[in-house]
Each structure stands twice: as C-alpha cells, then as structure tokens.
Scaffold this motif. Structure first.
Motif, PDB file in Angstrom:
ATOM      1  N   MET A  33     -11.119  18.233  15.668  1.00 52.77           N
ATOM      2  CA  MET A  33     -10.649  17.724  17.131  1.00 52.77           C
ATOM      3  C   MET A  33     -11.520  18.243  18.253  1.00 52.77           C
ATOM      4  SD  MET A  33      -6.555  18.037  17.249  1.00 52.77           S
ATOM      5  CE  MET A  33      -6.243  17.231  18.810  1.00 52.77           C
ATOM      6  N   VAL A 104      -7.978  13.569  22.525  1.00 48.32           N
ATOM      7  CA  VAL A 104      -8.092  13.366  20.952  1.00 48.32           C
ATOM      8  C   VAL A 104      -6.709  13.292  20.590  1.00 48.32           C
ATOM      9  CG1 VAL A 104      -9.435  14.161  18.955  1.00 48.32           C
ATOM     10  CG2 VAL A 104     -10.257  14.471  21.308  1.00 48.32           C
ATOM     11  N   GLU A 106      -4.204  12.926  16.807  1.00 47.15           N
ATOM     12  CA  GLU A 106      -4.371  12.466  15.633  1.00 47.15           C
ATOM     13  C   GLU A 106      -3.746  11.044  15.178  1.00 47.15           C
ATOM     14  OE1 GLU A 106      -3.019  14.892  11.595  1.00 47.15           O
ATOM     15  OE2 GLU A 106      -1.576  15.086  13.222  1.00 47.15           O
ATOM     16  N   PHE A 129      -8.912  10.187  14.402  1.00 48.78           N
ATOM     17  CA  PHE A 129      -8.448  10.521  15.646  1.00 48.78           C
ATOM     18  C   PHE A 129      -8.582   9.252  16.337  1.00 48.78           C
ATOM     19  CE2 PHE A 129     -10.545  14.584  14.465  1.00 48.78           C
ATOM     20  CZ  PHE A 129      -9.497  15.308  14.273  1.00 48.78           C
TER      21      PHE A 129
END
Length: 188
Positions: A33, A104, A106, A129
């Motif tokens: 990330m 960002v 998931e 992402f």
C-alpha cells in the motif's frame, strides 16, 4: 512489478517487519500500500527530502499501519499520520507540496493476499488495490507544527486543541462531553 520493484519490496518488507516485530499479512499488504500510495502522489523520499511534504490518513489500527509508519516516517505525534479507525484496510497519502492525494484500499476481489511474499511482490498494484485520486481539504489546524489554537471544554474543563471542539447549545465542548460518552469511566 519488475525485478527492481520486487527487490525494493523485499527491502521495504524487511524494514517494516523489523519495526513491527514480524512479517505478517498486514505488514506485507501495508508495504505494498505504501509503495503504491507514494508512487501515485510523487513522493520518492518520504523520510528524507520529501519528509515535510507528506501526510497519511490510515483507516485501521492494525499491522498495515505499522508498515506505513515504518516506511514513510509519518507518526501521529508529528501530526503527519492521522489514525481514523474505521476498520478498513485503507490509507490516503497526501502530497502537501502538490496537493495530490490517493486513497489506497484493499480489493476484496483481488488475488490471494496470503500468498508468499515473493509472489505478492509480483502482483500488480491494481489487482491488489483500488487507487482512487481524492481531494483532502486540510485546515491549518490539521498540519504539523505547534497547536494553532486551544479552548476549554465548558463541562470537563479540559483543554481541546486545534479545532477539535464542538460548539453546541452555546457551549464549547470536547467530543467526549458532546457525545456523552468516552472510552473510559472514572473508577472508584
């Protein structure tokens, strides 16, 4: 992700793991990330030349936050990391110099994120992402540095810094007094 990026991931993963104490799924995802977020907003050296140009908002109080903290140098105490515990595996990276910001998150529909670190290193960011350009309005009270202002809560008498007070019914209140609850209760 090319070989150089895989090598960068391995190095950053090791750094984040040392900070956290082990390399778990959250550290692996948080490392990726961080790499994606910094790349998207044009921050190349978050702990050096760009250290005064970055604020990160994290939306979870779990391992990924440690990875982001370790790799960016952002910290709540320096007012460069804002922890908003929404329980979401998400972070927003803000370049203070340019105003660029990306959230960002998931992807739940992505590949197996429990994969071995070497395999995780090869999965494209877009498969792991959602990278969403966002606008983050920041007030002077949100930025690093000395407190901009302070006031006293009319009920508990405690100081409230940087615009976190709530004015309700003619009273200036801290959030705990306004909500009528707190994370603690006085003991006998």
């Amino acid at each position: 992700m090319d070989t150089t990026q895989s090598e960068t991931y391995a190095r950053l993963l090791e750094e984040a793991g040392r900070f956290h104490g082990d390399v778990c799924r959250g550290i692996r995802i948080g490392t990726r990330m961080t790499m994606a977020g910094l790349r998207e907003i044009g921050i190349a050296d978050p702990k050096g030349a760009d250290r005064k140009n970055l604020i990160v908002f994290v939306e979870i109080d779990r391992c990924a936050t440690d990875a982001i903290m370790a790799l960016t140098g952002c910290r709540p105490g320096k007012r460069t990391m804002k922890v908003l515990d929404y329980g979401k595996m998400a972070a927003t990276f803000v370049n203070l110099r340019t105003g660029a910001a990306v959230r960002v998150t998931e992807r739940e529909d992505g590949p197996d994120k429990d994969a071995a670190p070497a395999l995780l290193a090869t999965i494209p960011d877009e498969a792991l992402f959602r990278l969403t350009p966002v606008a983050v309005p920041l007030r002077p009270e949100d930025l690093p540095g000395r407190p901009v202002r302070a006031c006293l809560c009319a009920r508990c008498g405690e100081s409230v810094l940087d615009g976190r007070e709530i004015v309700f019914g003619g009273e200036t209140l801290c959030r705990a007094c306004f909500e009528g609850r707190s994370y603690y209760s006085p003991s006998a």
